[in-house]
Design an enzyme around this catalytic site. Sequence first.
Site, PDB file in Angstrom:
ATOM      1  N   LYS A  35       0.843  -1.210   0.000  1.00 39.46           N
ATOM      2  CA  LYS A  35       0.000   0.000   0.000  1.00 39.46           C
ATOM      3  C   LYS A  35       0.869   1.247   0.000  1.00 39.46           C
ATOM      4  CE  LYS A  35      -4.406  -1.073   2.157  1.00 39.46           C
ATOM      5  NZ  LYS A  35      -5.291  -0.892   3.297  1.00 39.46           N
ATOM      6  N   GLU A 157     -15.172   8.022  14.004  1.00 35.32           N
ATOM      7  CA  GLU A 157     -15.314   8.578  12.658  1.00 35.32           C
ATOM      8  C   GLU A 157     -16.686   8.195  12.087  1.00 35.32           C
ATOM      9  OE1 GLU A 157     -13.507  10.782  10.942  1.00 35.32           O
ATOM     10  OE2 GLU A 157     -15.300  10.581   9.699  1.00 35.32           O
ATOM     11  N   LEU A 159     -17.586   9.086   8.701  1.00 36.26           N
ATOM     12  CA  LEU A 159     -17.634   9.234   7.242  1.00 36.26           C
ATOM     13  C   LEU A 159     -18.298   8.030   6.586  1.00 36.26           C
ATOM     14  CD1 LEU A 159     -15.367   7.189   5.874  1.00 36.26           C
ATOM     15  CD2 LEU A 159     -13.791   8.947   6.648  1.00 36.26           C
ATOM     16  N   GLU A 161     -18.225   5.742   3.146  1.00 35.22           N
ATOM     17  CA  GLU A 161     -17.463   5.468   1.934  1.00 35.22           C
ATOM     18  C   GLU A 161     -18.300   5.926   0.744  1.00 35.22           C
ATOM     19  OE1 GLU A 161     -16.223   1.353   1.898  1.00 35.22           O
ATOM     20  OE2 GLU A 161     -15.417   1.557   3.922  1.00 35.22           O
ATOM     21  N   LYS A 213     -20.550   6.086  18.737  1.00 36.80           N
ATOM     22  CA  LYS A 213     -20.341   5.449  17.424  1.00 36.80           C
ATOM     23  C   LYS A 213     -21.213   4.194  17.281  1.00 36.80           C
ATOM     24  CE  LYS A 213     -18.594   4.402  13.487  1.00 36.80           C
ATOM     25  NZ  LYS A 213     -18.986   5.103  12.282  1.00 36.80           N
ATOM     26  N   CYS A 269     -18.749  -1.920   8.455  1.00 34.54           N
ATOM     27  CA  CYS A 269     -19.130  -1.301   9.737  1.00 34.54           C
ATOM     28  C   CYS A 269     -20.414  -1.847  10.350  1.00 34.54           C
ATOM     29  CB  CYS A 269     -19.224   0.213   9.561  1.00 34.54           C
ATOM     30  SG  CYS A 269     -17.619   0.973   9.251  1.00 34.54           S
ATOM     31  N   LYS A 272     -20.484  -5.580  11.726  1.00 30.17           N
ATOM     32  CA  LYS A 272     -19.627  -5.857  12.896  1.00 30.17           C
ATOM     33  C   LYS A 272     -20.013  -4.978  14.094  1.00 30.17           C
ATOM     34  CE  LYS A 272     -15.666  -2.784  12.147  1.00 30.17           C
ATOM     35  NZ  LYS A 272     -16.008  -1.802  13.177  1.00 30.17           N
ATOM     36  N   ARG A 339     -16.423  -5.644   1.407  1.00 25.35           N
ATOM     37  CA  ARG A 339     -16.535  -6.386   2.666  1.00 25.35           C
ATOM     38  C   ARG A 339     -18.016  -6.566   3.036  1.00 25.35           C
ATOM     39  NH1 ARG A 339     -12.091  -3.024   6.121  1.00 25.35           N
ATOM     40  NH2 ARG A 339     -12.892  -1.318   4.859  1.00 25.35           N
TER      41      ARG A 339
HETATM   42  N1  LIG Z   1     -14.618   2.129   6.427  1.00 24.86           N
HETATM   43  C1  LIG Z   1     -15.488   2.992   6.928  1.00 24.86           C
HETATM   44  O1  LIG Z   1     -16.371   3.485   6.221  1.00 24.86           O
HETATM   45  C2  LIG Z   1     -15.435   3.388   8.375  1.00 24.86           C
HETATM   46  C3  LIG Z   1     -16.193   4.488   8.813  1.00 24.86           C
HETATM   47  C4  LIG Z   1     -16.120   4.842  10.162  1.00 24.86           C
HETATM   48  C5  LIG Z   1     -15.333   4.118  11.043  1.00 24.86           C
HETATM   49  N2  LIG Z   1     -14.614   3.039  10.585  1.00 24.86           N
HETATM   50  C6  LIG Z   1     -13.767   2.318  11.529  1.00 24.86           C
HETATM   51  O2  LIG Z   1     -12.410   2.740  11.292  1.00 24.86           O
HETATM   52  C7  LIG Z   1     -11.505   1.634  11.486  1.00 24.86           C
HETATM   53  C8  LIG Z   1     -10.686   1.428  10.237  1.00 24.86           C
HETATM   54  O3  LIG Z   1     -11.543   1.035   9.186  1.00 24.86           O
HETATM   55  P1  LIG Z   1     -11.033   0.973   7.669  1.00 24.86           P
HETATM   56  O4  LIG Z   1     -12.200   0.571   6.846  1.00 24.86           O
HETATM   57  O5  LIG Z   1     -10.306   2.207   7.340  1.00 24.86           O
HETATM   58  O6  LIG Z   1      -9.978  -0.232   7.772  1.00 24.86           O
HETATM   59  P2  LIG Z   1      -9.065  -0.851   6.627  1.00 24.86           P
HETATM   60  O7  LIG Z   1      -9.051  -2.311   6.862  1.00 24.86           O
HETATM   61  O8  LIG Z   1      -9.466  -0.313   5.296  1.00 24.86           O
HETATM   62  O9  LIG Z   1      -7.597  -0.251   6.943  1.00 24.86           O
HETATM   63  C9  LIG Z   1      -6.855  -0.560   8.072  1.00 24.86           C
HETATM   64  C10 LIG Z   1      -5.375  -0.396   7.736  1.00 24.86           C
HETATM   65  O10 LIG Z   1      -4.615  -0.493   8.926  1.00 24.86           O
HETATM   66  C11 LIG Z   1      -3.384  -1.117   8.611  1.00 24.86           C
HETATM   67  N3  LIG Z   1      -2.732  -1.590   9.853  1.00 24.86           N
HETATM   68  C12 LIG Z   1      -3.052  -2.653  10.634  1.00 24.86           C
HETATM   69  N4  LIG Z   1      -2.236  -2.721  11.691  1.00 24.86           N
HETATM   70  C13 LIG Z   1      -1.366  -1.674  11.602  1.00 24.86           C
HETATM   71  C14 LIG Z   1      -0.277  -1.197  12.407  1.00 24.86           C
HETATM   72  N5  LIG Z   1       0.082  -1.808  13.546  1.00 24.86           N
HETATM   73  N6  LIG Z   1       0.388  -0.108  11.987  1.00 24.86           N
HETATM   74  C15 LIG Z   1       0.038   0.531  10.853  1.00 24.86           C
HETATM   75  N7  LIG Z   1      -0.997   0.124  10.052  1.00 24.86           N
HETATM   76  C16 LIG Z   1      -1.674  -0.957  10.422  1.00 24.86           C
HETATM   77  C17 LIG Z   1      -3.789  -2.195   7.638  1.00 24.86           C
HETATM   78  O11 LIG Z   1      -2.690  -2.661   6.877  1.00 24.86           O
HETATM   79  C18 LIG Z   1      -4.834  -1.452   6.791  1.00 24.86           C
HETATM   80  O12 LIG Z   1      -4.231  -0.827   5.666  1.00 24.86           O
HETATM   81  C19 LIG Z   1     -12.379   0.459  11.888  1.00 24.86           C
HETATM   82  O13 LIG Z   1     -12.443   0.383  13.288  1.00 24.86           O
HETATM   83  C20 LIG Z   1     -13.753   0.821  11.334  1.00 24.86           C
HETATM   84  O14 LIG Z   1     -14.796   0.215  12.044  1.00 24.86           O
HETATM   85  C21 LIG Z   1     -14.643   2.675   9.269  1.00 24.86           C
END
Ligand SMILES: NC(=O)c1ccc[n+]([C@@H]2O[C@H](COP(=O)([O-])OP(=O)(O)OC[C@H]3O[C@@H](n4cnc5c(N)ncnc54)[C@H](O)[C@@H]3O)[C@@H](O)[C@H]2O)c1
Length: 448
Positions: A35, A157, A159, A161, A213, A269, A272, A339
């Site tokens: 990435k 957060e 937001l 997607e 949240k 989201c 889970k 997902r």
């Molecule tokens: N996707 C959404 O729309 C959304 C909206 C609001 C909240 N959230 C929450 O935000 C969080 C993240 O969601 P996401 O969809 O962005 O996840 P994602 O799976 O798209 O991204 C997570 C990233 O974290 C990286 N990662 C894991 N361990 C790491 C470490 N130790 N150091 C650095 N990087 C590391 C992974 O490689 C991955 O790229 C979740 O808790 C989710 O519930 C997501």
Amino acid sequence: MRLTMVGTGYVGLVTGVCFSNTGNHVICLDVDAGKIEKLNKGVCPIYEPGLTELMERNVAAGRLEFTTDKSKAYRDADMIFICVGTPSDERGHTDLKYVHGAADDIADVLKSLGPKQTPKVIVMKSTVPVGTTLAVRDRIRARVGPEIPFRVADNPEFLKEGAAIDDFNKPDRVVVGVEDEATGNAFKDLYDPFVRNGHPIYLMDILSAEMVKYASNNFLATKISFINEMANLCEAYGADINRVREGMCSDKRIGNAFLYPGLGYGGSCFPKDTLACIMMGETRGLSVSVSKAVHDTNQKQRDRFFDKIQGHFKSQGGLSGKTLAFWGIAFKPRTDDIREAPALTLMRKALGYGALVRGFDPVANENARRELGSGPVILEDMYEAAKGADALVISTDWDEFKSPDFGRLAQIMRGKVIFDGRNLYRRGQLGEKGFWYYSVGRAPVKPA
Ligand SMILES: NC(=O)c1ccc[n+]([C@@H]2O[C@H](COP(=O)([O-])OP(=O)(O)OC[C@H]3O[C@@H](n4cnc5c(N)ncnc54)[C@H](O)[C@@H]3O)[C@@H](O)[C@H]2O)c1
């Protein structure tokens, strides 16, 4: 401010890019070297409208960097945002291994900097069960010892997607859980450019911020399961959910957001986060029957829709050997995120019954191929996908599926059958054009 995003997924990358765009210096860290390599070449690893342009602009201005180097990422940061995934494990419990991994990495760098450092704020942006941020604080404290200064906060957060940049730049509200006033003030400064429209920043305790949240997502999921239950009642009694929706949603107390019937919610989201509420309740011996019903209704919604597909082909020897074309694989339009997407469930079921599956998504094809392997044939054109199909399934409500060329479809498909999981079309329109048409919460239509 100097900020670090831990994780460059949908949340970390959007947050990092948007914070850099208001003048902060942002380092985005990820353990996924692939990435980071892409990002350093200017390639955005996810599809999110407007993200690439904003990313390019801020990289060029020297405000936005991408790295796998933890020491570099954490060393000089004023605030560190943990934005890693928090998926459900097989029992529905939130798997905190990525959060713990990030916390341990941060602790090791803090420790290496010694007791004289300015306290950094470690911010939980990931969605985590109530109590996690404070447990992470204690975990870091245990690892760094009593001398090393740091503070924690929770900043969930909201937001969506597909509209993430807009949501981040113009949030309905910003929620921040803090333990002290100074941290609260740092957040007010950071978010000030994003709330000039007068929308509020709510400062509260950390446990309440974490709960906001879950309460928000669980409520939105409830609306979806509720309207799907009403749709199923409409089908059973011959009513039309679209008419019912109009009549019901014009009541100001109800409103029309998130009350569209369909295949149920998916994505990373709602499924889970609903499960997490159930697990949090059960852990404390509480009845969480609403959350359970929301989850169950959602699971059944996909099965009900698949039953319609099977029901249609029953008199023709079942699905074995039939070709089903799917339009839309992403869990919703304007994202490449697949997902928990309903399309995946339906495609896998169809393959399981011996159907041949073809599919098309405007931006999620690559992810679909990776996830589904060689089972289905994924094509780069919506009409190509429909070619020779016995039925077309509408599984995501992308704009380009809303007014297709039905004449062309009738010519290229083997059967004239549409299963519309998103209620995109007028019932009469499809019958007149010679299609069988099945949708959600409305009676099926036979060819005229
Ligand atoms: N996707 C959404 O729309 C959304 C909206 C609001 C909240 N959230 C929450 O935000 C969080 C993240 O969601 P996401 O969809 O962005 O996840 P994602 O799976 O798209 O991204 C997570 C990233 O974290 C990286 N990662 C894991 N361990 C790491 C470490 N130790 N150091 C650095 N990087 C590391 C992974 O490689 C991955 O790229 C979740 O808790 C989710 O519930 C997501």
